[in-house]
Design an enzyme around this catalytic site. Sequence first.
Site: not given
Length: 308
Positions: A36, A109, A175, A238, A263-266
Amino acid sequence: MNSPKHSLRSVACIGEVMVELSPEAPECFKAGVAGDTFNTAVYLARELKNNSVKVSYVTALGADLFSDRILAEIKQHGLATDHIERRPDRMPGLYAIHTNGSGERSFSYWRETAAARTLFSEPCEVELDRMSSFDLVFLSGITMAILPPPVRKAVIDWAEGFRNAGGTLVYDNNYRARLWEDIATAREINSAMWSLANIALPSLEDEMELFGDVDRMAVVDRLHDAGATRGILKCGADGPLDLSTGLEIKVPPREGPVIDSTAAGDSFNAGFLASHIAGHSDILSAKAGHALAAYVIGFPGAIVPSRD
């Protein structure tokens, strides 16, 4: 607390980088390198390539061939490697990506004995105090979850001093329930980090899962109570929400299918931080982050081809 430094010329992204197995064809996986905060570091270095800002990745690796490959990849992406620990008795973690028909991902994992879990643990060459030399430090809830409890406490104590001295601390809780001993510990550590972060970059789904908030305004209110009053709440398709005002940020709808949301948030974090470092407002930075994330999810895997 002291104000953050105005000139941001050095960035440290702290965490774990792993071997990634991503589906390439039925019964066939492609081996890559991802994680991340590493993903954020890679995209941030790309976005800042014409800037004089130095982006360093901070982690612990083994002394095996997989670790050598990871180190080569880190260098190839233009990241500084002078804050990477090598542990001869450890190896890197591994994970596999699974995606459904709409591009939503899940992971398997193998990371229980990964070298990154020894970061900042004695004996070590890369000591926690060395992080104070950076102008901006970015870390995540995954970073905190994999560290032993005494090291987590040391990171929190260090973070308070770093912020008080004018450093910019950026946090994304990212999280993952299975990484934590229990939900109470996860709530305690993440609340402490929200109270210290100059810039908070949480994701709506993660916050609701961890704290049981009923909607995004409940998330915003709780983060404000914790001390996180500046940053962006990532709300997926959104569009983002400005934490300081609670207002939605208008972004154009994405064109084309979502191939893989890994990796969208990363990548959002990277786009936001690159724009922030360039001196733009949080609103413009959020739009930059959203645009980069919208591009990244059009490809499989965590690290995708450059937009150039």
